[in-house]
Design a protein around this motif. Structure first.
Motif, PDB file in Angstrom:
ATOM      1  N   ARG A 139      17.447   1.409  60.688  1.00 33.70           N
ATOM      2  CA  ARG A 139      18.629   1.598  59.958  1.00 33.70           C
ATOM      3  C   ARG A 139      19.785   0.551  60.269  1.00 33.70           C
ATOM      4  NH1 ARG A 139      18.644   8.074  58.958  1.00 33.70           N
ATOM      5  NH2 ARG A 139      16.442   8.059  57.870  1.00 33.70           N
ATOM      6  N   GLU A 140      19.822   0.060  61.470  1.00 32.37           N
ATOM      7  CA  GLU A 140      20.779  -0.736  62.041  1.00 32.37           C
ATOM      8  C   GLU A 140      20.179  -1.806  62.940  1.00 32.37           C
ATOM      9  OE1 GLU A 140      24.212   1.236  63.471  1.00 32.37           O
ATOM     10  OE2 GLU A 140      24.326   2.442  61.958  1.00 32.37           O
ATOM     11  N   GLY A 141      20.752  -2.815  63.169  1.00 34.00           N
ATOM     12  CA  GLY A 141      20.346  -3.832  64.152  1.00 34.00           C
ATOM     13  C   GLY A 141      18.773  -3.989  63.779  1.00 34.00           C
ATOM     14  N   THR A 185      20.324  -1.038  68.011  1.00 32.19           N
ATOM     15  CA  THR A 185      19.307  -0.879  66.966  1.00 32.19           C
ATOM     16  C   THR A 185      19.492   0.794  66.821  1.00 32.19           C
ATOM     17  OG1 THR A 185      17.861  -2.613  67.407  1.00 32.19           O
ATOM     18  CG2 THR A 185      16.898  -0.515  66.222  1.00 32.19           C
ATOM     19  N   LEU A 186      19.391   1.065  65.723  1.00 34.47           N
ATOM     20  CA  LEU A 186      19.217   2.615  65.160  1.00 34.47           C
ATOM     21  C   LEU A 186      18.060   2.673  64.232  1.00 34.47           C
ATOM     22  CD1 LEU A 186      20.517   5.453  65.084  1.00 34.47           C
ATOM     23  CD2 LEU A 186      21.715   4.730  62.913  1.00 34.47           C
ATOM     24  N   VAL A 187      17.001   3.418  64.757  1.00 33.55           N
ATOM     25  CA  VAL A 187      15.564   3.611  64.173  1.00 33.55           C
ATOM     26  C   VAL A 187      15.476   4.915  63.791  1.00 33.55           C
ATOM     27  CG1 VAL A 187      14.394   3.445  66.203  1.00 33.55           C
ATOM     28  CG2 VAL A 187      13.338   2.761  64.350  1.00 33.55           C
ATOM     29  N   LEU A 208      17.016   7.337  66.534  1.00 40.57           N
ATOM     30  CA  LEU A 208      17.175   6.859  67.858  1.00 40.57           C
ATOM     31  C   LEU A 208      18.051   5.807  68.138  1.00 40.57           C
ATOM     32  CD1 LEU A 208      13.298   6.774  68.301  1.00 40.57           C
ATOM     33  CD2 LEU A 208      14.834   8.574  69.436  1.00 40.57           C
ATOM     34  N   GLU A 209      19.219   5.864  68.925  1.00 37.91           N
ATOM     35  CA  GLU A 209      20.034   4.766  69.143  1.00 37.91           C
ATOM     36  C   GLU A 209      19.388   4.189  70.495  1.00 37.91           C
ATOM     37  OE1 GLU A 209      23.492   6.817  70.224  1.00 37.91           O
ATOM     38  OE2 GLU A 209      24.170   7.249  68.232  1.00 37.91           O
ATOM     39  N   VAL A 210      19.306   2.765  70.319  1.00 39.30           N
ATOM     40  CA  VAL A 210      18.785   1.942  71.499  1.00 39.30           C
ATOM     41  C   VAL A 210      19.758   1.305  72.124  1.00 39.30           C
ATOM     42  CG1 VAL A 210      17.237  -0.125  71.741  1.00 39.30           C
ATOM     43  CG2 VAL A 210      16.648   1.679  69.896  1.00 39.30           C
ATOM     44  N   SER A 211      19.828   1.311  73.553  1.00 42.11           N
ATOM     45  CA  SER A 211      20.489   0.555  74.495  1.00 42.11           C
ATOM     46  C   SER A 211      19.689  -0.228  75.438  1.00 42.11           C
ATOM     47  CB  SER A 211      21.406   1.610  75.141  1.00 42.11           C
ATOM     48  OG  SER A 211      20.673   2.286  75.911  1.00 42.11           O
ATOM     49  N   GLU A 212      20.403  -1.110  76.209  1.00 44.13           N
ATOM     50  CA  GLU A 212      19.808  -1.915  77.089  1.00 44.13           C
ATOM     51  C   GLU A 212      20.498  -1.674  78.518  1.00 44.13           C
ATOM     52  OE1 GLU A 212      18.066  -5.863  76.295  1.00 44.13           O
ATOM     53  OE2 GLU A 212      18.052  -5.152  73.911  1.00 44.13           O
ATOM     54  N   PRO A 213      20.428  -0.672  79.070  1.00 42.18           N
ATOM     55  CA  PRO A 213      21.431  -0.551  80.211  1.00 42.18           C
ATOM     56  C   PRO A 213      21.148  -1.435  81.434  1.00 42.18           C
ATOM     57  CG  PRO A 213      19.835   1.228  80.158  1.00 42.18           C
ATOM     58  CD  PRO A 213      19.593   0.192  78.975  1.00 42.18           C
TER      59      PRO A 213
END
Length: 147
Positions: free
Chosen positions: A44-46, A52-54, A70-75
């Motif tokens: 849905r985004e990214g 990214t929103l998937v 799901l909201e995706v992050s890379e901490p």
């Protein structure tokens, strides 16, 4: 409510950067890795890692379907975190070098389980089921990146 956790890991015969890039490619590779337990996949985004929103539906059992957004992050380097907006579920993917030309991929999912007797059964059986699902994802990942 007790926290429930499921962890699965696999060593893949490809370098860590290639493996991580495949996992982070939500608009391409990631959908190809998902077994039949996943449906209605939609970015849905990214589409590439952080931001990214998937969306997908995860059918854990014949009666249990989770609608995941799901909201995706890379901490940190080599780490993808997927936080579900619809529940307490958080899935973390860690990719680290495991020798020359190899990587270790560890996927851990945690969530707040149900209370009472239902929670007892969830904590006893859900991690095994989810581990089987993610083992299939990791097998597909290995097939994809070891080409």
């Amino acid at each position: 409510m007790a926290q429930v956790e499921a962890t699965t890991e696999r060593v893949v015969a490809a370098d860590a950067e290639k493996v991580f890039d495949a996992l982070a490619d939500y608009s391409g590779t990631r959908q190809k890795l998902l077994p039949e337990h996943f449906s209605e996949y939609e970015v849905r985004e990214g589409g590439d890692g952080e931001g990214t929103l998937v969306h997908w539906k995860l059918q854990a059992t014949s009666k249990r379907v989770r609608d995941c957004l799901l909201e995706v992050s890379e901490p940190t380097d080599g780490e993808l975190v997927e936080k579900d907006r619809n529940s307490s579920m958080v899935t973390t993917w860690r990719v680290t070098p495991a020798g020359e030309g190899k990587s270790r991929v560890v996927v851990t999912t945690v969530w707040n389980g149900a209370g009472g007797i239902g929670g007892f059964f969830e904590k006893a059986f859900a991690p095994k089921g989810l581990s089987r699902i993610y083992d299939a994802v990791l097998a597909n990942l290995a097939t994809e990146v070891e080409k």
